[in-house]
Design a protein around this motif. Structure first.
Motif, PDB file in Angstrom:
ATOM      1  N   ALA A 117      -8.112  -5.174   9.938  1.00  0.00           N
ATOM      2  CA  ALA A 117      -9.201  -6.023  10.422  1.00  0.00           C
ATOM      3  C   ALA A 117      -9.993  -6.620   9.257  1.00  0.00           C
ATOM      4  CB  ALA A 117     -10.122  -5.230  11.344  1.00  0.00           C
ATOM      5  N   ARG A 118     -10.224  -5.826   8.222  1.00  0.00           N
ATOM      6  CA  ARG A 118     -10.959  -6.317   7.051  1.00  0.00           C
ATOM      7  C   ARG A 118     -10.189  -7.448   6.376  1.00  0.00           C
ATOM      8  NH1 ARG A 118     -10.072  -4.871   2.157  1.00  0.00           N
ATOM      9  NH2 ARG A 118      -9.220  -2.828   2.644  1.00  0.00           N
ATOM     10  N   ILE A 119      -8.874  -7.267   6.212  1.00  0.00           N
ATOM     11  CA  ILE A 119      -8.041  -8.291   5.573  1.00  0.00           C
ATOM     12  C   ILE A 119      -7.960  -9.543   6.453  1.00  0.00           C
ATOM     13  CG2 ILE A 119      -5.672  -8.856   4.888  1.00  0.00           C
ATOM     14  CD1 ILE A 119      -5.447  -5.901   3.920  1.00  0.00           C
ATOM     15  N   LEU A 120      -7.744  -9.351   7.737  1.00  0.00           N
ATOM     16  CA  LEU A 120      -7.606 -10.490   8.651  1.00  0.00           C
ATOM     17  C   LEU A 120      -8.912 -11.271   8.806  1.00  0.00           C
ATOM     18  CD1 LEU A 120      -5.365  -8.641  11.179  1.00  0.00           C
ATOM     19  CD2 LEU A 120      -4.722 -10.750  10.008  1.00  0.00           C
ATOM     20  N   ALA A 121     -10.036 -10.609   8.653  1.00  0.00           N
ATOM     21  CA  ALA A 121     -11.333 -11.283   8.786  1.00  0.00           C
ATOM     22  C   ALA A 121     -11.577 -12.302   7.674  1.00  0.00           C
ATOM     23  CB  ALA A 121     -12.451 -10.248   8.800  1.00  0.00           C
ATOM     24  N   LYS A 122     -10.796 -12.236   6.603  1.00  0.00           N
ATOM     25  CA  LYS A 122     -10.954 -13.191   5.498  1.00  0.00           C
ATOM     26  C   LYS A 122     -10.533 -14.605   5.880  1.00  0.00           C
ATOM     27  CE  LYS A 122     -10.423  -9.995   1.646  1.00  0.00           C
ATOM     28  NZ  LYS A 122      -9.657  -9.733   0.421  1.00  0.00           N
ATOM     29  N   MET A 123      -9.799 -14.754   6.951  1.00  0.00           N
ATOM     30  CA  MET A 123      -9.345 -16.066   7.412  1.00  0.00           C
ATOM     31  C   MET A 123      -8.683 -16.828   6.272  1.00  0.00           C
ATOM     32  SD  MET A 123     -12.540 -16.993   9.921  1.00  0.00           S
ATOM     33  CE  MET A 123     -11.948 -18.626  10.257  1.00  0.00           C
ATOM     34  N   HIS A 124      -7.587 -16.324   5.799  1.00  0.00           N
ATOM     35  CA  HIS A 124      -6.859 -16.877   4.660  1.00  0.00           C
ATOM     36  C   HIS A 124      -6.459 -18.327   4.888  1.00  0.00           C
ATOM     37  CE1 HIS A 124      -6.365 -12.509   4.451  1.00  0.00           C
ATOM     38  NE2 HIS A 124      -6.430 -12.690   3.148  1.00  0.00           N
ATOM     39  N   ILE A 125      -6.523 -19.090   3.811  1.00  0.00           N
ATOM     40  CA  ILE A 125      -6.136 -20.502   3.851  1.00  0.00           C
ATOM     41  C   ILE A 125      -4.634 -20.636   4.060  1.00  0.00           C
ATOM     42  CG2 ILE A 125      -6.060 -22.666   2.537  1.00  0.00           C
ATOM     43  CD1 ILE A 125      -8.883 -21.893   3.319  1.00  0.00           C
ATOM     44  N   ASP A 126      -3.854 -19.786   3.375  1.00  0.00           N
ATOM     45  CA  ASP A 126      -2.399 -19.828   3.541  1.00  0.00           C
ATOM     46  C   ASP A 126      -1.836 -18.413   3.634  1.00  0.00           C
ATOM     47  OD1 ASP A 126      -2.227 -18.828   0.932  1.00  0.00           O
ATOM     48  OD2 ASP A 126      -1.841 -20.783   0.062  1.00  0.00           O
ATOM     49  N   GLU A 127      -0.593 -18.340   4.072  1.00  0.00           N
ATOM     50  CA  GLU A 127       0.057 -17.046   4.284  1.00  0.00           C
ATOM     51  C   GLU A 127       0.267 -16.271   2.998  1.00  0.00           C
ATOM     52  OE1 GLU A 127       3.666 -17.121   6.528  1.00  0.00           O
ATOM     53  OE2 GLU A 127       2.579 -16.910   8.409  1.00  0.00           O
ATOM     54  N   VAL A 128       0.452 -16.955   1.891  1.00  0.00           N
ATOM     55  CA  VAL A 128       0.675 -16.275   0.618  1.00  0.00           C
ATOM     56  C   VAL A 128      -0.531 -15.413   0.264  1.00  0.00           C
ATOM     57  CG1 VAL A 128       1.077 -16.597  -1.853  1.00  0.00           C
ATOM     58  CG2 VAL A 128       2.298 -18.018  -0.201  1.00  0.00           C
ATOM     59  N   ASP A 129      -1.729 -15.940   0.451  1.00  0.00           N
ATOM     60  CA  ASP A 129      -2.933 -15.156   0.177  1.00  0.00           C
ATOM     61  C   ASP A 129      -3.031 -13.958   1.119  1.00  0.00           C
ATOM     62  OD1 ASP A 129      -3.800 -16.719  -1.921  1.00  0.00           O
ATOM     63  OD2 ASP A 129      -5.083 -17.978  -0.663  1.00  0.00           O
ATOM     64  N   PHE A 130      -2.674 -14.153   2.375  1.00  0.00           N
ATOM     65  CA  PHE A 130      -2.662 -13.069   3.358  1.00  0.00           C
ATOM     66  C   PHE A 130      -1.726 -11.947   2.909  1.00  0.00           C
ATOM     67  CE2 PHE A 130      -0.487 -11.592   7.394  1.00  0.00           C
ATOM     68  CZ  PHE A 130      -1.490 -10.713   7.788  1.00  0.00           C
ATOM     69  N   TYR A 131      -0.494 -12.307   2.565  1.00  0.00           N
ATOM     70  CA  TYR A 131       0.478 -11.299   2.128  1.00  0.00           C
ATOM     71  C   TYR A 131       0.085 -10.680   0.785  1.00  0.00           C
ATOM     72  CZ  TYR A 131       3.624 -12.121   5.997  1.00  0.00           C
ATOM     73  OH  TYR A 131       4.162 -12.192   7.255  1.00  0.00           O
ATOM     74  N   ARG A 132      -0.553 -11.439  -0.075  1.00  0.00           N
ATOM     75  CA  ARG A 132      -1.024 -10.906  -1.354  1.00  0.00           C
ATOM     76  C   ARG A 132      -2.082  -9.825  -1.110  1.00  0.00           C
ATOM     77  NH1 ARG A 132      -2.502 -15.464  -4.045  1.00  0.00           N
ATOM     78  NH2 ARG A 132      -0.341 -15.787  -4.660  1.00  0.00           N
ATOM     79  N   ASP A 133      -2.987 -10.076  -0.174  1.00  0.00           N
ATOM     80  CA  ASP A 133      -3.995  -9.066   0.171  1.00  0.00           C
ATOM     81  C   ASP A 133      -3.352  -7.823   0.778  1.00  0.00           C
ATOM     82  OD1 ASP A 133      -6.127 -10.502  -0.821  1.00  0.00           O
ATOM     83  OD2 ASP A 133      -6.839 -11.190   1.140  1.00  0.00           O
ATOM     84  N   LEU A 134      -2.328  -8.020   1.583  1.00  0.00           N
ATOM     85  CA  LEU A 134      -1.612  -6.875   2.153  1.00  0.00           C
ATOM     86  C   LEU A 134      -0.927  -6.062   1.060  1.00  0.00           C
ATOM     87  CD1 LEU A 134       0.002  -8.429   5.361  1.00  0.00           C
ATOM     88  CD2 LEU A 134      -1.947  -6.857   5.235  1.00  0.00           C
ATOM     89  N   LEU A 135      -0.317  -6.753   0.108  1.00  0.00           N
ATOM     90  CA  LEU A 135       0.334  -6.067  -1.005  1.00  0.00           C
ATOM     91  C   LEU A 135      -0.685  -5.273  -1.824  1.00  0.00           C
ATOM     92  CD1 LEU A 135       2.872  -5.502  -2.694  1.00  0.00           C
ATOM     93  CD2 LEU A 135       2.396  -7.620  -3.943  1.00  0.00           C
ATOM     94  N   GLU A 136      -1.838  -5.862  -2.076  1.00  0.00           N
ATOM     95  CA  GLU A 136      -2.885  -5.157  -2.820  1.00  0.00           C
ATOM     96  C   GLU A 136      -3.358  -3.916  -2.064  1.00  0.00           C
ATOM     97  OE1 GLU A 136      -6.034  -7.847  -3.899  1.00  0.00           O
ATOM     98  OE2 GLU A 136      -4.657  -9.146  -5.011  1.00  0.00           O
ATOM     99  N   ALA A 137      -3.485  -4.018  -0.744  1.00  0.00           N
ATOM    100  CA  ALA A 137      -3.896  -2.860   0.067  1.00  0.00           C
ATOM    101  C   ALA A 137      -2.834  -1.762   0.005  1.00  0.00           C
ATOM    102  CB  ALA A 137      -4.136  -3.294   1.513  1.00  0.00           C
ATOM    103  N   LYS A 138      -1.565  -2.159   0.048  1.00  0.00           N
ATOM    104  CA  LYS A 138      -0.480  -1.183  -0.038  1.00  0.00           C
ATOM    105  C   LYS A 138      -0.501  -0.475  -1.396  1.00  0.00           C
ATOM    106  CE  LYS A 138       4.555  -0.811   0.087  1.00  0.00           C
ATOM    107  NZ  LYS A 138       5.805  -1.521   0.337  1.00  0.00           N
ATOM    108  N   ILE A 139      -0.676  -1.224  -2.454  1.00  0.00           N
ATOM    109  CA  ILE A 139      -0.722  -0.641  -3.797  1.00  0.00           C
ATOM    110  C   ILE A 139      -1.922   0.298  -3.919  1.00  0.00           C
ATOM    111  CG2 ILE A 139      -1.113  -1.176  -6.240  1.00  0.00           C
ATOM    112  CD1 ILE A 139       0.584  -3.765  -5.714  1.00  0.00           C
TER     113      ILE A 139
END
Length: 151
Positions: A117-139
């Motif tokens: 929910a925290r990541i999705l609330a950022k309302m990413h401009i593009d999917e790459v930023d969305f997946y980058r945030d997911l990767l950072e959360a995983k790391i």
């Protein structure tokens, strides 16, 4: 490095698209379906009752499903069943709010409903930023999980 991160994002995105998830309706408790995330509709709903209150499980969760059904029958729940129901509801709330993107986010190791929910609330401009945030959360999860209490 940027190129390594871009490759990691691409690999993660591809892997998520091929991953399977089991959707389960918390409203009626009578419908469940296994789908490939890449083939999911943007706003999944229950084929039985039409509700959008669906929980996504990456491994079968018979205990949680039975807890939901017990609650729908009006039976009392144990503390463990209540906890399972609470977690399923948090999961379903993310999917209700964000649809397929919520399922995608929660399919990443270490990303639960709160982080999703925290990541999705950022309302990413593009999917790459969305997946980058997911990767950072995983790391972050992988680097800190040894310090977390097991529940």
């Amino acid at each position: 490095p940027e190129t390594v991160q871009a490759e990691s994002v691409t690999r993660m995105r591809t892997a998520i698209g091929f991953s399977r998830v089991e959707l389960f309706c918390l409203s009626c408790g009578d419908w469940e379906s296994e789908v490939k995330i890449g083939e999911m509709v943007e706003r999944p709903t229950c084929a039985h009752c039409g509700s959008g209150l669906l929980a996504a499980f990456h491994r079968s969760s018979v205990f949680t499903k039975e807890s939901v059904r017990k609650r729908l029958r009006g039976e009392s729940l144990t503390e463990e069943e209540q906890r399972a129901l609470f977690e399923a509801r948090r999961n379903a709330d993310v999917i209700l709010s964000y649809g397929k993107k919520g399922v995608v986010a929660m399919s990443v190791r270490g990303v639960g409903p709160q982080t999703a929910a925290r990541i999705l609330a950022k309302m990413h401009i593009d999917e790459v930023d969305f997946y980058r945030d997911l990767l950072e959360a995983k790391i972050h999860y992988m680097m800190t999980r040894q310090y977390w209490d097991e529940r």
